[in-house]
Design an enzyme around this catalytic site. Structure first.
Site, short mmCIF file in Angstrom:
data_model
loop_
_atom_site.label_atom_id
_atom_site.label_comp_id
_atom_site.label_asym_id
_atom_site.label_seq_id
_atom_site.Cartn_x
_atom_site.Cartn_y
_atom_site.Cartn_z
CG PHE A 1 46.27 50.59 -13.57
CD1 PHE A 1 46.67 51.73 -14.25
CD2 PHE A 1 44.93 50.20 -13.65
CE1 PHE A 1 45.75 52.48 -14.99
CE2 PHE A 1 44.01 50.93 -14.38
CZ PHE A 1 44.42 52.08 -15.04
CB ILE B 1 48.30 43.87 2.88
CG1 ILE B 1 47.71 42.85 1.90
CG2 ILE B 1 48.64 45.18 2.17
CD1 ILE B 1 46.31 43.22 1.39
CB THR C 1 35.79 45.71 -8.24
OG1 THR C 1 35.36 45.50 -9.58
CG2 THR C 1 35.65 44.37 -7.51
CG ASP C 2 32.30 47.17 -12.02
OD1 ASP C 2 33.24 46.36 -11.85
OD2 ASP C 2 32.09 47.73 -13.11
CD GLU C 3 35.29 42.18 -12.49
OE1 GLU C 3 35.38 40.97 -12.23
OE2 GLU C 3 35.99 42.74 -13.34
CE1 TYR D 1 39.95 41.53 -8.26
CE2 TYR D 1 38.05 41.74 -9.72
CZ TYR D 1 39.03 42.32 -8.92
OH TYR D 1 39.07 43.69 -8.76
CE LYS E 1 38.75 44.25 -4.62
NZ LYS E 1 39.98 44.91 -4.05
CE LYS F 1 44.05 43.13 -14.61
NZ LYS F 1 44.47 44.05 -13.57
N PRO G 1 43.38 39.19 -29.14
CG PRO G 1 44.23 38.26 -27.16
CD PRO G 1 44.50 39.31 -28.20
CG HIS H 1 33.21 36.97 -20.42
ND1 HIS H 1 33.65 37.07 -21.72
CD2 HIS H 1 33.51 38.15 -19.84
CE1 HIS H 1 34.18 38.25 -21.92
NE2 HIS H 1 34.09 38.94 -20.78
P1 NAD Z 1 47.23 45.91 -10.01
O1 NAD Z 1 47.17 44.42 -10.15
O2 NAD Z 1 47.78 46.72 -11.12
O3 NAD Z 1 48.04 46.30 -8.69
C1 NAD Z 1 47.93 45.59 -7.49
C2 NAD Z 1 49.12 45.98 -6.63
O4 NAD Z 1 48.99 45.29 -5.36
C3 NAD Z 1 50.48 45.56 -7.20
O5 NAD Z 1 51.41 46.61 -7.11
C4 NAD Z 1 50.89 44.38 -6.34
O6 NAD Z 1 52.31 44.22 -6.23
C5 NAD Z 1 50.25 44.75 -5.01
N1 NAD Z 1 50.03 43.58 -4.14
C6 NAD Z 1 49.51 42.38 -4.50
N2 NAD Z 1 49.48 41.57 -3.42
C7 NAD Z 1 49.97 42.28 -2.36
C8 NAD Z 1 50.18 41.99 -0.99
N3 NAD Z 1 49.89 40.79 -0.49
N4 NAD Z 1 50.71 42.94 -0.20
C9 NAD Z 1 51.04 44.17 -0.71
N5 NAD Z 1 50.87 44.50 -2.01
C10 NAD Z 1 50.33 43.56 -2.82
O7 NAD Z 1 45.73 46.32 -9.67
P2 NAD Z 1 44.90 47.62 -10.03
O8 NAD Z 1 44.24 47.42 -11.33
O9 NAD Z 1 45.75 48.81 -9.80
O10 NAD Z 1 43.77 47.54 -8.91
C11 NAD Z 1 43.97 48.12 -7.64
C12 NAD Z 1 42.74 47.87 -6.79
O11 NAD Z 1 41.60 48.44 -7.41
C13 NAD Z 1 42.41 46.41 -6.57
O12 NAD Z 1 41.98 46.23 -5.24
C14 NAD Z 1 41.28 46.12 -7.54
O13 NAD Z 1 40.43 45.10 -7.06
C15 NAD Z 1 40.59 47.46 -7.56
N6 NAD Z 1 39.86 47.80 -8.80
C16 NAD Z 1 40.50 47.76 -10.01
C17 NAD Z 1 39.83 48.14 -11.16
C18 NAD Z 1 40.49 48.13 -12.51
O14 NAD Z 1 39.81 48.37 -13.51
N7 NAD Z 1 41.79 47.91 -12.61
C19 NAD Z 1 38.49 48.54 -11.07
C20 NAD Z 1 37.86 48.56 -9.82
C21 NAD Z 1 38.57 48.20 -8.70
O1 TDX Z 2 42.59 39.38 -23.93
C1 TDX Z 2 41.47 39.78 -23.52
N1 TDX Z 2 40.39 39.71 -24.35
C2 TDX Z 2 39.14 40.09 -23.99
O2 TDX Z 2 38.19 40.00 -24.78
C3 TDX Z 2 41.28 40.29 -22.18
C4 TDX Z 2 42.43 40.39 -21.23
C5 TDX Z 2 40.00 40.69 -21.84
N2 TDX Z 2 38.97 40.58 -22.69
C6 TDX Z 2 37.63 41.01 -22.25
C7 TDX Z 2 37.15 40.44 -20.93
C8 TDX Z 2 36.29 41.54 -20.37
O3 TDX Z 2 34.97 41.45 -20.91
O4 TDX Z 2 37.71 42.43 -22.03
C9 TDX Z 2 36.94 42.82 -20.90
C10 TDX Z 2 37.85 43.49 -19.89
O5 TDX Z 2 38.71 42.49 -19.38
P1 TDX Z 2 39.82 42.83 -18.26
O6 TDX Z 2 40.67 43.95 -18.74
O7 TDX Z 2 40.45 41.54 -17.87
O8 TDX Z 2 38.90 43.44 -17.10
P2 TDX Z 2 37.66 42.84 -16.27
O9 TDX Z 2 37.65 41.37 -16.27
O10 TDX Z 2 36.42 43.54 -16.74
O11 TDX Z 2 38.05 43.35 -14.79
C11 TDX Z 2 38.60 44.66 -14.58
O12 TDX Z 2 37.64 45.57 -14.10
C12 TDX Z 2 37.20 45.40 -12.79
C13 TDX Z 2 39.81 44.62 -13.65
O13 TDX Z 2 40.77 43.71 -14.14
C14 TDX Z 2 39.38 44.28 -12.24
O14 TDX Z 2 40.49 44.33 -11.36
C15 TDX Z 2 38.34 45.28 -11.81
O15 TDX Z 2 37.84 44.94 -10.54
#
Ligand code: NAD
Ligand code: TDX
Length: 345
Positions: free
Chosen positions: A21, A70, A134-136, A159, A163, A198, A214, A285
């Site tokens: 993403f 990686i 991530t903030d998590e 997770y 991180k 997500k 859900p 959670h």
């Molecule tokens: P994503 O799950 O959509 O994408 C992860 C990508 O990494 C995928 O394309 C997957 O194929 C690749 N990948 C997984 N394992 C691998 C490996 N061993 N070698 C090479 N590639 C590999 O994730 P995202 O939501 O795009 O998140 C990207 C980064 O940002 C992550 O490190 C995540 O922790 C961080 N992040 C995400 C969010 C969020 O809200 N989505 C917020 C803060 C930080």
């Molecule tokens: O079906 C659902 N119902 C629901 O209530 C899902 C999938 C989530 N949720 C809730 C859980 C969380 O409170 O929504 C909130 C957001 O959930 P996610 O989209 O799974 O995100 P979160 O767990 O907050 O984590 C995300 O933000 C930080 C990303 O997935 C992480 O990669 C990032 O680091």
């Protein structure tokens, strides 16, 4: 790492996880912003890595895709041997619910994978390493307060723990070996190309299919939502102008309860709130995340441009217009396609 000027040949950036993403949005952003840069995209194409996210730019001579892990030292060494100026490490297992089901892969990819990248970056004297965290890692907040870069790490899910472990490894490589690295910690992203497991893409696509939405627990957990393009701009600033060894929080200044987010989606799509289904809560959670990103604002001049109201409308419109993109994922069709193209995934 200073920005390339219009006259130089540009930098070579290794983007890991560029088919996911945020990584794919970042590649689109970088190609538009720095047409003279070369991008190498290393991605294992896990269940959420999707080449469809980059199909519009796949023919560009400045982008190279390498299918690989990686954590595979040889692959990483081979790529870095070609001359790479910077690494931006997005590659990760990123879904909290999956980490609760099975933490193993999270440790392998998020911790060991990062450590392999750090080792090889050190060996190859890469000028800059950006760890996308991530903030998590900070854990959970109550009704008040914000996370600053000095907030102690208190990860609650496997997770988040993976991180946090990766962040500590980056720190150790900076302190011990003096590598030039920075860590970014961002809040919840939303926008195009987000895998529909997500919250936001799951709820939009379920609503479009008239399926139940859900909502975990009471739906009152709070996330600070940031539009993915704003996150890409922040990474750009930190990649080029961030100070070695520093951590930068990134946030959207848009705290919303999950219920508010879900209702906004239903309202925009003209669907009834009766589609909402309260389900069993996620284990451990986190209740609330909120980011203080004043360091990034004051030192590098970044702040988010897109309000939640603007961003969610654009995002909903994208999922409405790109229905085949998420239908292919939800049907599993795209996984069959990759198996034919690339073999055992
Ligand atoms: P994503 O799950 O959509 O994408 C992860 C990508 O990494 C995928 O394309 C997957 O194929 C690749 N990948 C997984 N394992 C691998 C490996 N061993 N070698 C090479 N590639 C590999 O994730 P995202 O939501 O795009 O998140 C990207 C980064 O940002 C992550 O490190 C995540 O922790 C961080 N992040 C995400 C969010 C969020 O809200 N989505 C917020 C803060 C930080
Ligand atoms: O079906 C659902 N119902 C629901 O209530 C899902 C999938 C989530 N949720 C809730 C859980 C969380 O409170 O929504 C909130 C957001 O959930 P996610 O989209 O799974 O995100 P979160 O767990 O907050 O984590 C995300 O933000 C930080 C990303 O997935 C992480 O990669 C990032 O680091």
């Amino acid at each position: 790492m200073a920005e390339g000027t219009g006259t130089d040949k540009g930098k070579t950036i290794l983007v890991t996880g560029g088919c996911g993403f945020i990584g794919s949005n970042f590649i689109h952003y970088m190609l538009a912003r720095y047409p003279q840069y070369r991008i190498i995209n290393l991605d294992i194409l896990s269940y959420c890595g999707n080449l469809d996210n980059l199909c519009e730019v796949a023919d560009r001579p400045t982008v190279t895709f390498v299918k690989g892990d990686i954590a595979d030292r040889e692959t990483v060494r081979r790529i870095l041997g070609k001359g790479v100026d910077a690494i931006v490490n997005f590659a990760a297992e990123s879904h909290v619910d999956r980490s609760i089901e099975d933490p193993n892969l999270f440790l392998r990819t998020n911790v060991l994978g990062t450590q392999v990248l750090l080792d090889e970056a050190r060996e190859a004297a890469v000028s800059r390493f950006v760890q996308i965290s991530t903030d998590e890692v900070y854990g959970s907040l109550g009704a008040s307060g914000v996370f600053t870069e000095d907030t102690p790490l208190k990860p609650n899910s496997p997770y988040a723990a993976s991180k946090a472990a990766a962040d500590l490894m980056v720190r150790a490589y900076i302190e011990t070996y003096g590598i030039d690295a920075v860590i970014t910690r961002c809040s919840n992203n939303y926008g195009r190309y987000q895998f529909p497991e997500k919250l936001i893409p799951l709820m939009i696509s379920n609503a479009l299919e008239d399926r139940e939405l859900p909502v975990y627990g009471d739906g009152l957990n709070v996330r600070d939502w940031i539009y993915v393009e704003d996150h890409c701009q922040a990474i750009d600033a930190i990649l080029h102008r961030g100070v070695k060894g520093e951590i930068y929080n990134i946030g959207g200044a848009s705290e919303r309860t999950n219920l508010d987010v879900v209702k906004a989606i239903l309202h925009t799509l003209g669907k009834p709130e009766t589609l909402i289904r309260f389900v069993k809560d996620r284990l451990g959670h986190d209740r609330r995340y909120a980011m203080d990103f004043s360091k990034l604002k004051n030192e590098l001049g970044w702040e988010p441009n897109v309000t939640f109201e603007q961003g969610i409308q654009q995002t909903i419109a994208w999922y409405v217009e790109h229905r085949p993109w998420w239908e292919r994922i939800k049907s599993g069709e795209y996984l069959e396609y990759y198996e034919r193209m690339y073999g055992n995934r």
